[in-house]
Design a protein around this motif. Structure first.
Motif, PDB file in Angstrom:
ATOM      1  N   SER A   1       9.277  13.148   7.419  1.00  0.00           N
ATOM      2  CA  SER A   1       8.820  11.931   6.616  1.00  0.00           C
ATOM      3  C   SER A   1       7.897  12.477   5.881  1.00  0.00           C
ATOM      4  O   SER A   1       7.646  13.746   5.746  1.00  0.00           O
ATOM      5  CB  SER A   1       7.301  10.746   7.624  1.00  0.00           C
ATOM      6  N   ASP A   2       7.193  11.581   4.547  1.00  0.00           N
ATOM      7  CA  ASP A   2       6.520  12.712   3.384  1.00  0.00           C
ATOM      8  C   ASP A   2       5.203  12.578   4.571  1.00  0.00           C
ATOM      9  O   ASP A   2       4.249  13.040   3.711  1.00  0.00           O
ATOM     10  CB  ASP A   2       6.552  11.480   3.051  1.00  0.00           C
ATOM     11  N   GLY A   3       4.875  12.062   6.202  1.00  0.00           N
ATOM     12  CA  GLY A   3       3.457  12.031   6.304  1.00  0.00           C
ATOM     13  C   GLY A   3       1.961  11.560   5.873  1.00  0.00           C
ATOM     14  O   GLY A   3       1.298  11.660   6.149  1.00  0.00           O
ATOM     15  N   LEU A   4       2.544  10.066   5.287  1.00  0.00           N
ATOM     16  CA  LEU A   4       1.948   9.390   4.761  1.00  0.00           C
ATOM     17  C   LEU A   4       0.891   8.256   4.885  1.00  0.00           C
ATOM     18  O   LEU A   4       2.430   7.940   5.852  1.00  0.00           O
ATOM     19  CB  LEU A   4       1.973   8.819   3.022  1.00  0.00           C
ATOM     20  N   VAL A   5       0.623   8.288   6.564  1.00  0.00           N
ATOM     21  CA  VAL A   5      -0.387   7.446   6.831  1.00  0.00           C
ATOM     22  C   VAL A   5      -1.221   6.876   6.869  1.00  0.00           C
ATOM     23  O   VAL A   5      -2.433   8.169   6.632  1.00  0.00           O
ATOM     24  CB  VAL A   5       0.108   7.899   8.393  1.00  0.00           C
TER      25      VAL A   5
ATOM     26  N   HIS B   1       5.147  -0.618   4.543  1.00  0.00           N
ATOM     27  CA  HIS B   1       4.252   0.053   6.005  1.00  0.00           C
ATOM     28  C   HIS B   1       4.180   0.662   6.394  1.00  0.00           C
ATOM     29  O   HIS B   1       6.018   1.428   6.880  1.00  0.00           O
ATOM     30  CB  HIS B   1       3.371  -1.070   6.820  1.00  0.00           C
ATOM     31  N   THR B   2       4.033   2.187   7.361  1.00  0.00           N
ATOM     32  CA  THR B   2       4.073   3.165   7.742  1.00  0.00           C
ATOM     33  C   THR B   2       3.593   3.182   9.207  1.00  0.00           C
ATOM     34  O   THR B   2       2.253   3.517   9.526  1.00  0.00           O
ATOM     35  CB  THR B   2       3.770   4.687   7.070  1.00  0.00           C
ATOM     36  N   ASP B   3       3.839   2.969  10.033  1.00  0.00           N
ATOM     37  CA  ASP B   3       3.133   1.944  11.231  1.00  0.00           C
ATOM     38  C   ASP B   3       3.651   3.176  12.683  1.00  0.00           C
ATOM     39  O   ASP B   3       4.924   3.195  12.956  1.00  0.00           O
ATOM     40  CB  ASP B   3       3.301   1.132  11.930  1.00  0.00           C
TER      41      ASP B   3
ATOM     42  N   VAL C   1      13.084   8.604  11.601  1.00  0.00           N
ATOM     43  CA  VAL C   1      12.995   8.920  10.068  1.00  0.00           C
ATOM     44  C   VAL C   1      12.276   8.040   9.342  1.00  0.00           C
ATOM     45  O   VAL C   1      12.980   7.065   9.651  1.00  0.00           O
ATOM     46  CB  VAL C   1      14.364   8.388   9.241  1.00  0.00           C
ATOM     47  N   ASP C   2      11.423   7.797   8.509  1.00  0.00           N
ATOM     48  CA  ASP C   2      11.004   7.227   7.924  1.00  0.00           C
ATOM     49  C   ASP C   2      11.449   6.313   7.035  1.00  0.00           C
ATOM     50  O   ASP C   2      11.854   7.106   5.908  1.00  0.00           O
ATOM     51  CB  ASP C   2       9.746   7.526   7.075  1.00  0.00           C
ATOM     52  N   ASP C   3      11.351   4.955   7.501  1.00  0.00           N
ATOM     53  CA  ASP C   3      12.119   3.871   6.253  1.00  0.00           C
ATOM     54  C   ASP C   3      11.274   3.720   5.690  1.00  0.00           C
ATOM     55  O   ASP C   3      11.300   1.965   5.166  1.00  0.00           O
ATOM     56  CB  ASP C   3      13.594   2.981   7.487  1.00  0.00           C
ATOM     57  N   SER C   4      10.335   3.772   5.243  1.00  0.00           N
ATOM     58  CA  SER C   4       9.098   3.047   4.531  1.00  0.00           C
ATOM     59  C   SER C   4       8.916   3.265   2.684  1.00  0.00           C
ATOM     60  O   SER C   4       9.704   4.967   2.517  1.00  0.00           O
ATOM     61  CB  SER C   4       7.955   3.626   4.362  1.00  0.00           C
ATOM     62  N   SER C   5       9.195   2.449   2.423  1.00  0.00           N
ATOM     63  CA  SER C   5       9.561   2.195   0.834  1.00  0.00           C
ATOM     64  C   SER C   5       7.902   3.781  -0.061  1.00  0.00           C
ATOM     65  O   SER C   5       9.268   3.906  -0.991  1.00  0.00           O
ATOM     66  CB  SER C   5       8.773   1.382   0.056  1.00  0.00           C
ATOM     67  N   SER C   6       7.363   4.444   0.776  1.00  0.00           N
ATOM     68  CA  SER C   6       7.135   5.824   0.259  1.00  0.00           C
ATOM     69  C   SER C   6       7.429   6.560  -0.148  1.00  0.00           C
ATOM     70  O   SER C   6       7.151   7.773  -1.066  1.00  0.00           O
ATOM     71  CB  SER C   6       5.332   5.957   0.777  1.00  0.00           C
ATOM     72  N   MET C   7       8.974   6.292   0.739  1.00  0.00           N
ATOM     73  CA  MET C   7       9.658   7.631   0.487  1.00  0.00           C
ATOM     74  C   MET C   7      11.324   7.001  -0.665  1.00  0.00           C
ATOM     75  O   MET C   7      12.138   8.283  -0.790  1.00  0.00           O
ATOM     76  CB  MET C   7      10.261   7.906   1.563  1.00  0.00           C
TER      77      MET C   7
ATOM     78  N   LEU D   1       1.474  -1.256   0.164  1.00  0.00           N
ATOM     79  CA  LEU D   1      -0.009  -0.122  -0.072  1.00  0.00           C
ATOM     80  C   LEU D   1       0.795   1.639   0.121  1.00  0.00           C
ATOM     81  O   LEU D   1       0.432   2.784  -0.331  1.00  0.00           O
ATOM     82  CB  LEU D   1      -0.917  -0.077   1.151  1.00  0.00           C
ATOM     83  N   GLU D   2       2.222   1.246  -0.199  1.00  0.00           N
ATOM     84  CA  GLU D   2       2.875   2.170  -0.005  1.00  0.00           C
ATOM     85  C   GLU D   2       3.110   2.997  -1.233  1.00  0.00           C
ATOM     86  O   GLU D   2       3.654   3.755  -1.562  1.00  0.00           O
ATOM     87  CB  GLU D   2       4.265   1.868   0.873  1.00  0.00           C
ATOM     88  N   THR D   3       2.629   2.066  -2.184  1.00  0.00           N
ATOM     89  CA  THR D   3       3.185   2.600  -3.192  1.00  0.00           C
ATOM     90  C   THR D   3       1.947   3.251  -4.433  1.00  0.00           C
ATOM     91  O   THR D   3       0.899   2.825  -3.788  1.00  0.00           O
ATOM     92  CB  THR D   3       2.977   0.572  -4.710  1.00  0.00           C
TER      93      THR D   3
HETATM   94 MG   LIG Z   1       5.089   5.383   3.714  1.00  0.00          MG
END
Ligand SMILES: [Mg+2]
Lengths: 106, 309
Positions: free
Chosen positions: B212-216, B174-176, B98-104, A85-87
């Protein structure tokens, strides 16, 4: 216990709408959107047609993701492609080519 | 609850690449970092107390309560003056999360990952130069990990920095954010208890900066509110720095413009602004690295003014 979440959304996916149709362009500020993950072509068409988007009423749209037509929910598309869902997905919308009988005349 | 980074479980960035990145980012952010240091010095270091108190032979203003005993003692008990109180020394513990999720990640056509690491280098360097206290780095995504413990050596040497950068690959799926807040509160509680007793006279301030990119997921916003209340009760300040990359041609990707579509009971789609349900009371939006020092300083200044009033 918890506050009642009357309007709690489910999982969401970030999409970017693009099109090559000059008469159906969205203003830049509306191209990016969070949509329900279980949405399909029909729901996406409703969103695009709504007053807050194109305001086009009821044009049936088809959606291209990475070059192929979307035939499942977005969530299923991500899962079957090993994506999370990150995509963020780019959806190219085109007027739906219906009805298919026309193909016979060529 | 937070594990040390298990180096066998997660692919790490190559050390020499990380070292090169740290050096490059340090050079690039040098002047911004210095500017942040001098702005923060004014805010974080109390230099002046407005309060007059005490009983001294000389001072600024008479302590009225001491006048009668002074006369009654035949002018012997002459400590009748008040002075400006010496401001209490403050100690800081600061966690950069630091946000390590793949949306970044670059793979997602986002440059927020690079912006996060540049910001990390700039802020870490500025705080190290201040010698304000302990600095730690957490990484988060589907999981939370300690990239740099509060008690680790400071970021004066590039080696410490490179080892932190190595751990950020922006691959978590995921961005938990709830998990991050839980871990941050617990981490600060432990760190407060571990403070040496010699520092007991100091005022300990704990600050978490989330990059973070702020996307939660919007469905998780409601779960964050009780955690943010708990942080407040624990006197932990949480500042959310939204890294909003809007370089040319990408304005349509700004989180400021981002809306969410929900279907009402009638099946009609309704659009809401994403940030309207964003639960962090202290957040700032950074479009370019150059915005960060001023914005962060302004926010902290406001916050300190609020807590001191
Ligand atoms: Mg994210």
């Amino acid at each position: 216990m918890d506050e009642p979440m009357t309007d709690a959304p489910g999982a969401q996916i970030r999409v970017t709408f693009t099109t090559t149709e000059p008469d159906l362009q969205l203003p830049e500020s509306k191209r990016q959107l969070l949509v329900p993950a279980d949405i399909r072509r029909y729901g996406l068409s409703r969103i695009l047609n709504s007053e807050s988007m194109l305001g086009t009423g009821s044009i049936p749209f088809d959606f291209l993701v990475n070059g192929s037509f979307l035939r499942s929910s977005l969530e299923d598309y991500l899962t079957s492609n090993g994506l999370s869902l990150e995509t963020s997905l780019t959806l190219q919308y085109v007027r739906s080519l219906l009805p298919p009988v026309y193909q016979a005349s060529f | 609850p937070i594990r040390q980074q298990d180096t066998t479980a997660k692919p790490l960035r190559d050390y020499s690449e990380a070292l090169e990145m740290w050096t490059r980012f340090q050079t690039k952010t040098q002047s911004l970092s210095q500017s942040l240091t001098s702005q923060l010095r004014l805010i974080l270091t109390p230099t002046q107390s407005t309060k007059l108190s005490g009983a001294f032979r000389t001072g600024k203003r008479l302590n009225i309560k001491k006048i009668i005993p002074y006369i009654a003692s035949g002018y012997k008990r002459d400590k009748i003056w008040m002075r400006r109180a010496i401001p209490s020394k403050r100690a800081y513990q600061i966690l950069l999360c630091v946000d390590d999720s793949s949306s970044m990640s670059d793979a997602n056509r986002a440059a927020s990952g690079r912006l996060a690491l540049e910001s990390l280098v700039m802020v870490a360097r500025a705080l190290t130069a201040l010698e304000a206290g302990q600095i730690g780095v957490l990484g988060f995504g589907s999981d939370v990990f300690v990239a740099h413990a509060l008690t680790d050596p400071p970021f004066t040497a590039a080696d410490a920095g490179a080892r932190v950068l190595q751990q950020f690959t922006f691959g978590q799926d995921h961005t938990d954010m709830a998990r991050l807040l839980r871990a941050t509160i617990d981490h600060f509680r432990d760190a407060r208890l571990r403070q040496p007793s010699s520092a007991g006279g100091e005022d300990l301030w704990q600050l978490a900066l989330i990059l973070s990119d702020g996307l939660v997921q919007s469905s998780e916003h409601a779960r964050l509110r009780p955690l943010l209340r708990e942080a407040l009760e624990q006197r932990v300040m949480v500042v959310f720095i939204v890294l909003d990359d809007v370089r040319e041609g990408k304005r349509s990707h700004s989180v400021l413009e981002l809306k969410e579509a929900r279907f009402g009971p009638d099946g009609m789609p309704v659009l809401h602004r994403y940030l309207d349900s964003f639960p962090f009371p202290y957040y700032l939006i950074v479009h370019h690295l150059e915005d960060l020092p001023g914005a962060l300083a302004a926010l902290l200044r406001t916050w300190f003014a609020e807590v001191n009033s």
